[in-house]
Design a protein around this motif. Sequence first.
Motif, PDB file in Angstrom:
ATOM      1  N   ASP A  44       0.843  -1.199   0.000  1.00 33.17           N
ATOM      2  CA  ASP A  44       0.000   0.000   0.000  1.00 33.17           C
ATOM      3  C   ASP A  44       0.879   1.250   0.000  1.00 33.17           C
ATOM      4  O   ASP A  44       2.016   1.236   0.466  1.00 33.17           O
ATOM      5  N   LEU A  45       0.311   2.327  -0.529  1.00 34.13           N
ATOM      6  CA  LEU A  45       1.090   3.538  -0.753  1.00 34.13           C
ATOM      7  C   LEU A  45       1.601   4.157   0.540  1.00 34.13           C
ATOM      8  O   LEU A  45       2.722   4.674   0.592  1.00 34.13           O
ATOM      9  N   ALA A  46       0.799   4.103   1.601  1.00 35.10           N
ATOM     10  CA  ALA A  46       1.215   4.686   2.878  1.00 35.10           C
ATOM     11  C   ALA A  46       2.470   3.987   3.401  1.00 35.10           C
ATOM     12  O   ALA A  46       3.417   4.640   3.866  1.00 35.10           O
ATOM     13  N   THR A  47       2.489   2.673   3.331  1.00 35.65           N
ATOM     14  CA  THR A  47       3.664   1.910   3.772  1.00 35.65           C
ATOM     15  C   THR A  47       4.864   2.230   2.908  1.00 35.65           C
ATOM     16  O   THR A  47       5.985   2.426   3.404  1.00 35.65           O
ATOM     17  N   PHE A  48       4.630   2.306   1.610  1.00 32.57           N
ATOM     18  CA  PHE A  48       5.707   2.610   0.681  1.00 32.57           C
ATOM     19  C   PHE A  48       6.327   3.974   0.984  1.00 32.57           C
ATOM     20  O   PHE A  48       7.556   4.105   1.062  1.00 32.57           O
ATOM     21  N   VAL A  49       5.499   4.998   1.128  1.00 29.29           N
ATOM     22  CA  VAL A  49       6.017   6.352   1.373  1.00 29.29           C
ATOM     23  C   VAL A  49       6.814   6.392   2.666  1.00 29.29           C
ATOM     24  O   VAL A  49       7.900   6.979   2.730  1.00 29.29           O
ATOM     25  N   THR A  50       6.309   5.741   3.688  1.00 28.90           N
ATOM     26  CA  THR A  50       7.003   5.735   4.983  1.00 28.90           C
ATOM     27  C   THR A  50       8.332   5.002   4.899  1.00 28.90           C
ATOM     28  O   THR A  50       9.359   5.484   5.391  1.00 28.90           O
ATOM     29  N   ASP A  51       8.308   3.832   4.263  1.00 23.01           N
ATOM     30  CA  ASP A  51       9.494   2.979   4.248  1.00 23.01           C
ATOM     31  C   ASP A  51      10.528   3.385   3.206  1.00 23.01           C
ATOM     32  O   ASP A  51      11.727   3.126   3.395  1.00 23.01           O
ATOM     33  N   GLU A  52      10.099   4.009   2.124  1.00 24.19           N
ATOM     34  CA  GLU A  52      11.027   4.262   1.034  1.00 24.19           C
ATOM     35  C   GLU A  52      11.363   5.742   0.830  1.00 24.19           C
ATOM     36  O   GLU A  52      12.502   6.081   0.558  1.00 24.19           O
ATOM     37  N   TRP A  53      10.392   6.620   0.945  1.00 26.04           N
ATOM     38  CA  TRP A  53      10.681   8.040   0.707  1.00 26.04           C
ATOM     39  C   TRP A  53      11.042   8.744   2.011  1.00 26.04           C
ATOM     40  O   TRP A  53      12.128   9.332   2.126  1.00 26.04           O
ATOM     41  N   ASP A  54      10.177   8.668   3.004  1.00 28.84           N
ATOM     42  CA  ASP A  54      10.441   9.377   4.252  1.00 28.84           C
ATOM     43  C   ASP A  54      11.674   8.839   4.980  1.00 28.84           C
ATOM     44  O   ASP A  54      12.407   9.603   5.611  1.00 28.84           O
ATOM     45  N   GLU A  55      11.909   7.532   4.867  1.00 31.60           N
ATOM     46  CA  GLU A  55      13.029   6.910   5.563  1.00 31.60           C
ATOM     47  C   GLU A  55      14.368   7.489   5.125  1.00 31.60           C
ATOM     48  O   GLU A  55      15.291   7.636   5.911  1.00 31.60           O
ATOM     49  N   TYR A  56      14.474   7.842   3.834  1.00 34.10           N
ATOM     50  CA  TYR A  56      15.777   8.237   3.288  1.00 34.10           C
ATOM     51  C   TYR A  56      15.833   9.652   2.749  1.00 34.10           C
ATOM     52  O   TYR A  56      16.869  10.087   2.245  1.00 34.10           O
ATOM     53  N   LYS A  57      14.753  10.398   2.869  1.00 32.77           N
ATOM     54  CA  LYS A  57      14.721  11.704   2.204  1.00 32.77           C
ATOM     55  C   LYS A  57      15.721  12.702   2.783  1.00 32.77           C
ATOM     56  O   LYS A  57      16.100  13.652   2.095  1.00 32.77           O
ATOM     57  N   SER A  58      16.202  12.488   3.995  1.00 25.01           N
ATOM     58  CA  SER A  58      17.173  13.422   4.576  1.00 25.01           C
ATOM     59  C   SER A  58      18.461  13.479   3.760  1.00 25.01           C
ATOM     60  O   SER A  58      19.199  14.470   3.828  1.00 25.01           O
ATOM     61  N   TYR A  59      18.729  12.441   2.976  1.00 18.93           N
ATOM     62  CA  TYR A  59      19.931  12.421   2.152  1.00 18.93           C
ATOM     63  C   TYR A  59      19.763  13.223   0.868  1.00 18.93           C
ATOM     64  O   TYR A  59      20.743  13.491   0.163  1.00 18.93           O
ATOM     65  N   TYR A  60      18.530  13.626   0.549  1.00 20.96           N
ATOM     66  CA  TYR A  60      18.259  14.240  -0.747  1.00 20.96           C
ATOM     67  C   TYR A  60      17.509  15.574  -0.663  1.00 20.96           C
ATOM     68  O   TYR A  60      17.603  16.383  -1.589  1.00 20.96           O
ATOM     69  N   GLU A  61      16.793  15.820   0.424  1.00 10.55           N
ATOM     70  CA  GLU A  61      15.860  16.938   0.437  1.00 10.55           C
ATOM     71  C   GLU A  61      16.538  18.305   0.411  1.00 10.55           C
ATOM     72  O   GLU A  61      15.880  19.301   0.076  1.00 10.55           O
ATOM     73  N   ASN A  62      17.827  18.384   0.711  1.00 16.69           N
ATOM     74  CA  ASN A  62      18.526  19.664   0.651  1.00 16.69           C
ATOM     75  C   ASN A  62      19.262  19.868  -0.672  1.00 16.69           C
ATOM     76  O   ASN A  62      19.935  20.893  -0.853  1.00 16.69           O
ATOM     77  N   LEU A  63      19.114  18.946  -1.570  1.00 21.27           N
ATOM     78  CA  LEU A  63      19.754  19.062  -2.875  1.00 21.27           C
ATOM     79  C   LEU A  63      18.857  19.826  -3.848  1.00 21.27           C
ATOM     80  O   LEU A  63      17.628  19.708  -3.800  1.00 21.27           O
ATOM     81  N   ASP A  64      19.473  20.570  -4.753  1.00 21.54           N
ATOM     82  CA  ASP A  64      18.696  21.233  -5.805  1.00 21.54           C
ATOM     83  C   ASP A  64      18.011  20.197  -6.692  1.00 21.54           C
ATOM     84  O   ASP A  64      16.946  20.464  -7.262  1.00 21.54           O
ATOM     85  N   SER A  65      18.613  19.030  -6.830  1.00 23.78           N
ATOM     86  CA  SER A  65      18.070  17.976  -7.681  1.00 23.78           C
ATOM     87  C   SER A  65      17.005  17.134  -6.987  1.00 23.78           C
ATOM     88  O   SER A  65      16.490  16.167  -7.576  1.00 23.78           O
ATOM     89  N   TYR A  66      16.633  17.517  -5.749  1.00 19.98           N
ATOM     90  CA  TYR A  66      15.641  16.736  -5.002  1.00 19.98           C
ATOM     91  C   TYR A  66      14.312  16.640  -5.751  1.00 19.98           C
ATOM     92  O   TYR A  66      13.640  15.608  -5.729  1.00 19.98           O
ATOM     93  N   GLU A  67      13.947  17.687  -6.447  1.00 17.47           N
ATOM     94  CA  GLU A  67      12.669  17.667  -7.166  1.00 17.47           C
ATOM     95  C   GLU A  67      12.717  16.726  -8.372  1.00 17.47           C
ATOM     96  O   GLU A  67      11.681  16.454  -8.976  1.00 17.47           O
ATOM     97  N   ASN A  68      13.898  16.269  -8.712  1.00 16.51           N
ATOM     98  CA  ASN A  68      14.042  15.262  -9.766  1.00 16.51           C
ATOM     99  C   ASN A  68      14.562  13.946  -9.194  1.00 16.51           C
ATOM    100  O   ASN A  68      15.263  13.194  -9.872  1.00 16.51           O
ATOM    101  N   PHE A  69      14.204  13.693  -7.954  1.00 18.08           N
ATOM    102  CA  PHE A  69      14.483  12.409  -7.315  1.00 18.08           C
ATOM    103  C   PHE A  69      13.329  11.462  -7.660  1.00 18.08           C
ATOM    104  O   PHE A  69      12.162  11.795  -7.473  1.00 18.08           O
ATOM    105  N   VAL A  70      13.664  10.289  -8.182  1.00 21.00           N
ATOM    106  CA  VAL A  70      12.648   9.355  -8.666  1.00 21.00           C
ATOM    107  C   VAL A  70      12.957   7.958  -8.140  1.00 21.00           C
ATOM    108  O   VAL A  70      14.084   7.479  -8.265  1.00 21.00           O
ATOM    109  N   ILE A  71      11.953   7.330  -7.553  1.00 26.03           N
ATOM    110  CA  ILE A  71      12.084   5.925  -7.185  1.00 26.03           C
ATOM    111  C   ILE A  71      11.503   5.072  -8.311  1.00 26.03           C
ATOM    112  O   ILE A  71      10.373   5.290  -8.746  1.00 26.03           O
TER     113      ILE A  71
END
Length: 445
Positions: free
Chosen positions: A355-382
């Motif tokens: 389910d999408l909620a589990t996916f977002v928690t486990d895959e995007w939120d879990e690791y976003k600290s490594y990418y969210e301060n980058l200019d290229s964050y808006e072009n981060f794609v799983i």
Amino acid sequence: TESKMKILAVAIVIIVVVAAVAVYFVSGSDNGGEDDGSNIDSQLAVYGNADGNYTIDQNDLDIVNDIIAGNETLADNPLADANADGVVDSEDADLVQTIIDRDPCTMYVHCIGTDDRATSVAIQYPLDNFVLQGTNNDSIICEMGIADKCAGYFYIYENAHSSLVAAGSVDLGGGPRSISEQAWQNFIDLDSDVGVGAIIADAGSGALEDYYASITDSQIPLLRFAASDTYDSISAALTIGFICGSEYEETAYNYVSKCWDAFDYIDNALSGLSDDDRKVFLSITMGRYIAHTESDYTHKAEYAGGLNIGDVDSSFASTYSGDGSTRMQSPEALSNYDSELDYIFSFRTVDYRTDLATFVTDEWDEYKSYYENLDSYENFVIINGMLPQICQTAYAAAIMYPDLVSMEWADDLMQSFVEDSQSGYTMDDVITVFTYDDYQAYTTS
């Protein structure tokens, strides 16, 4: 046929396009043959496939006879040595004829040995009661609809590989990267019960390393295929289908046809793309591991027309050379490369029906600290690493070049694999790609 010849023509085009990418067919044999130093690059990785195409037929026998007569050489046709003993003689001609007739025989498969060099492995054709280790080959088996040939598996994803369960394959236990003593004992018990025809394993996995000696002693064939690379997965699929018997050849051929047609589509769509218009990307795996310049994860987006950041940044190329990956120790790990990046592709395996909620928690939120301060964050794609390898490449092309390769086309390609699979899922059950815009829409809904 004309369609099969088209595949071969397309294959040649793609091989030229990706010539810089190492294909795993390199010299070497553990089966008594002499190493003649030849590279072997064939879609059907079976000895006897003298012309190196998608099947074994009269043309292969003609080549074998020409070598015997002195009109051709083994060096130019390395798979002509059907029994992999280092010479081509009447025994090879007899074996090729047996294979042409699709009669039971000892067949030799060109795959990856436990020393990570190419080798020949003898199997009994047609192969039956194989055991799977490694999820890339698991997926190929399910996508081609040949789960009924699988006697057991060490690890699967519950939904994507459910056809293995439905076919009665035995769960031996273990995980994707390790096999316990109990799981190995379960394997031994299964072999005693049914007679395991071979172990089919992902070459990139080291889970079986502790048991290599036991496998050798048991004389159970170990077929290791590099199925995590888009290009190499095509050879793995064709080879597995072929060795399982004539009734599976058409299934394997259809699978491979879709892959080459997709490569053809991408190649044609991007044919007018200038070097200046190519997108620079970096690949990530397991959430926060930087894929190196020759990693399969890097190759997936290179096949899609992307430019690996190592090709434009010498510092990255020297720091992350090779085919492995490096775990990021801090959110600053990518800061030196941010200004050069157009896209960051995170290849992350996500089971179908997650389910999408589990996916977002486990895959995007879990690791976003490594990418969210980058200019290229808006072009981060799983991109879901569970998808067929060719679909992962197709989605990467659609992300980078939406005006040339449509997302609808990539979805249609994935749909075709869904329809052929025996696992019972639908496109509604599959998270294919997930972008920054998808994340924003999800978090603000």
